[in-house]
Design an enzyme around this catalytic site. Structure first.
Site, PDB file in Angstrom:
ATOM      1  N   LYS A   1      -6.851 -63.537 -12.058  1.00 16.39           N
ATOM      2  CA  LYS A   1      -6.940 -62.365 -12.930  1.00 16.39           C
ATOM      3  C   LYS A   1      -5.722 -61.507 -12.587  1.00 16.39           C
ATOM      4  O   LYS A   1      -5.828 -60.327 -12.242  1.00 16.39           O
ATOM      5  CB  LYS A   1      -8.283 -61.649 -12.652  1.00 16.39           C
ATOM      6  CG  LYS A   1      -8.652 -60.570 -13.647  1.00 16.39           C
ATOM      7  CD  LYS A   1      -9.088 -61.098 -15.013  1.00 16.39           C
ATOM      8  CE  LYS A   1      -9.331 -59.930 -15.952  1.00 16.39           C
ATOM      9  NZ  LYS A   1      -9.482 -60.333 -17.357  1.00 16.39           N
TER      10      LYS A   1
ATOM     11  N   TYR B   1     -16.167 -61.976  -1.191  1.00 17.81           N
ATOM     12  CA  TYR B   1     -17.468 -62.120  -0.519  1.00 17.81           C
ATOM     13  C   TYR B   1     -17.387 -61.764   0.964  1.00 17.81           C
ATOM     14  O   TYR B   1     -18.396 -61.492   1.596  1.00 17.81           O
ATOM     15  CB  TYR B   1     -18.013 -63.549  -0.679  1.00 17.81           C
ATOM     16  CG  TYR B   1     -18.419 -63.913  -2.096  1.00 17.81           C
ATOM     17  CD1 TYR B   1     -18.349 -62.987  -3.126  1.00 17.81           C
ATOM     18  CD2 TYR B   1     -18.871 -65.180  -2.397  1.00 17.81           C
ATOM     19  CE1 TYR B   1     -18.708 -63.319  -4.422  1.00 17.81           C
ATOM     20  CE2 TYR B   1     -19.237 -65.526  -3.692  1.00 17.81           C
ATOM     21  CZ  TYR B   1     -19.145 -64.589  -4.702  1.00 17.81           C
ATOM     22  OH  TYR B   1     -19.503 -64.927  -5.980  1.00 17.81           O
TER      23      TYR B   1
ATOM     24  N   ASP C   1     -20.751 -73.091 -11.535  1.00 19.92           N
ATOM     25  CA  ASP C   1     -22.097 -73.117 -12.123  1.00 19.92           C
ATOM     26  C   ASP C   1     -22.035 -73.303 -13.637  1.00 19.92           C
ATOM     27  O   ASP C   1     -22.855 -74.003 -14.223  1.00 19.92           O
ATOM     28  CB  ASP C   1     -22.863 -71.825 -11.800  1.00 19.92           C
ATOM     29  CG  ASP C   1     -23.694 -71.969 -10.539  1.00 19.92           C
ATOM     30  OD1 ASP C   1     -23.464 -72.942  -9.786  1.00 19.92           O
ATOM     31  OD2 ASP C   1     -24.572 -71.125 -10.292  1.00 19.92           O
TER      32      ASP C   1
ATOM     33  N   ASP D   1     -11.415 -64.971 -17.508  1.00 17.80           N
ATOM     34  CA  ASP D   1     -12.227 -64.791 -18.727  1.00 17.80           C
ATOM     35  C   ASP D   1     -11.893 -65.880 -19.746  1.00 17.80           C
ATOM     36  O   ASP D   1     -12.774 -66.464 -20.380  1.00 17.80           O
ATOM     37  CB  ASP D   1     -12.044 -63.376 -19.313  1.00 17.80           C
ATOM     38  CG  ASP D   1     -10.609 -62.888 -19.251  1.00 17.80           C
ATOM     39  OD1 ASP D   1      -9.758 -63.548 -18.610  1.00 17.80           O
ATOM     40  OD2 ASP D   1     -10.300 -61.840 -19.849  1.00 17.80           O
TER      41      ASP D   1
ATOM     42  N   ASP E   1     -17.234 -69.646  -7.817  1.00 21.29           N
ATOM     43  CA  ASP E   1     -18.700 -69.627  -7.775  1.00 21.29           C
ATOM     44  C   ASP E   1     -19.246 -69.641  -9.207  1.00 21.29           C
ATOM     45  O   ASP E   1     -20.101 -70.446  -9.579  1.00 21.29           O
ATOM     46  CB  ASP E   1     -19.123 -68.344  -7.030  1.00 21.29           C
ATOM     47  CG  ASP E   1     -20.611 -68.291  -6.739  1.00 21.29           C
ATOM     48  OD1 ASP E   1     -21.306 -69.281  -7.008  1.00 21.29           O
ATOM     49  OD2 ASP E   1     -21.069 -67.246  -6.245  1.00 21.29           O
TER      50      ASP E   1
END
Ligand code: NAD
Length: 360
Positions: free
Chosen positions: A194, A144, A254, A226, A250
């Site tokens: 990852k 980000y 959620d 994943d 993030d």
């Protein structure tokens, strides 16, 4: 000594739920013999209306003075036509995170046994005890913020670039937050990366392994993001603390929040080296603001996180969390949780605050 708290209630239901959190803190103060000194300050749309700035100078000074910041919610339709950089959320929350380098975001996703039916997960997955997962997300680094970033044009071809970069010290400090949190919980950390395709995540894994050596009691496992997304739905009980970088955290926080099924119950903390910001996950809920029906639990549980993480008062934090659980077990429900089942009592924001405070 009094613990110094900046009280930034904000907009919409922010002031309504804040009042109940302060009520609960007052009760903690008298029961546990600790003192809180509060200073209120304007933030968000309320501050834009009063002085033309979502995070005014006076509010900065109050936050500088405080040991911890209790934050309600900001925003609403009234300010939606402002340019994006002037919108309450962006113009208030981002500068606060930046000013105090709040690099660690802690989001518990917790299903209280009394609210199991709010979860979209099947009963056979959830069991009778609900679940309790803490997502620790790196908040100030990663893709980000990495440079270069932008849309560039070369020989008539456009390309969009974001850069995923993590420094070893950034990984180390967020990993320590996760391991410290795990030490206060079930002593299990699942680090999400990852590393099979991203080089920055190879470093992530190495540094997390290194930090783990200082926490021999904590069990560490690594998951690819994943797989983590799947495992959270398949069996959330396998997780205690989930550690992740900014983007993966993030998304997973959620997802974990959604598994609880009730936005009015979810607290959060954003921690820096010297200060913490505590706020509910929900926004200002303009659709129900002013009606006295908002659920104050997320705000009250955020205050409990403040007791735990900024003031190191674990017994007081436990007492608040237990009182919320007890109020739910006894059937008290704000409108968002009320299903009209036998034993349920529909209560207002204020009544819910009273019931919880009384049980401390
Ligand atoms: P929201 O979280 O405010 O509301 C979503 C839905 O959940 C609404 O139907 C609302 O009534 C309900 N809800 C939320 N909190 C509740 C509570 N405590 N009790 C009962 N019901 C509750 O999200 P939104 O509608 O997308 O955003 C509304 C405004 O809040 C926007 O201006 C947005 O920018 C802002 N916002 C602020 C923050 C923040 O301050 N950190 C976070 C998210 C959204």
């Amino acid at each position: 000594m009094a613990y110094r708290v900046a009280v930034l209630a904000g907009d919409g239901i922010g002031p309504e739920v804040m009042e109940e959190a302060l009520k609960v803190l007052d009760r903690i103060s008298s029961k546990f013999g600790v003192d809180f000194e509060y200073r209120e300050a304007l933030v968000g749309g309320a501050a834009i209306d009063a002085v033309g700035d979502a995070f005014p100078e006076e509010t900065k000074q109050v936050c500088d003075w405080a040991d911890a910041i209790l934050f309600g919610a900001v925003g609403g339709p009234k300010w939606e036509s402002l340019p994006p950089e002037k919108q309450p959320e962006r113009a208030a929350l981002l500068p606060i995170r930046k000013r105090y380098e709040l690099f660690a975001n802690l989001r518990p996703a917790l299903v209280f046994p009394a609210l199991i039916e709010s979860s979209p997960l099947k009963r056979e997955i959830l069991g009778d005890g609900g679940f309790d997962v803490l997502v620790v997300r790196e908040l100030t680094g990663g893709i980000y913020f990495g440079q270069p970033k932008g849309i560039f044009e070369e020989n008539g071809v456009k390309k969009g670039i974001d850069t995923l970069v993590y420094y070893d010290w950034e990984i180390e400090r967020i990993a320590k937050v996760a391991f410290d949190a795990a030490m206060k919980r079930e002593k299990r950390v699942a680090s999400v990366d990852k590393a099979n395709v991203l080089t920055s995540m190879v470093l992530w894994r190495q540094v997390v392994e290194e930090v783990a050596k200082s926490y021999p009691e904590v069990e560490l496992r690594h998951l690819y993001v994943d797989n983590a997304a799947m495992q959270l739905i398949r069996d959330p009980h396998q997780f205690d603390v989930i550690l992740a970088g900014n983007m993966f955290g993030d998304i997973l926080s959620d997802e974990a929040a959604m598994l609880t099924g009730s936005i009015g119950m979810l607290p959060s903390a954003s921690l820096g080296e010297s200060k913490g910001l505590y706020e509910p996950v929900h926004g200002s809920a303009p659709d129900i603001a002013g009606q006295g029906i908002a659920n104050p639990c997320a705000m009250i549980l955020s205050a409990a996180m403040m007791l735990r993480y900024s003031f190191d008062l674990p017994e007081a934090a436990d007492a608040v969390e237990r009182s919320v659980e007890q109020a739910l077990d006894e059937g008290f429900r704000t409108a968002d949780l009320y299903r009209g089942k036998p034993g349920e009592v529909k209560v207002s924001t204020k009544q819910m605050g009273d019931v919880i405070a009384e049980r401390i």
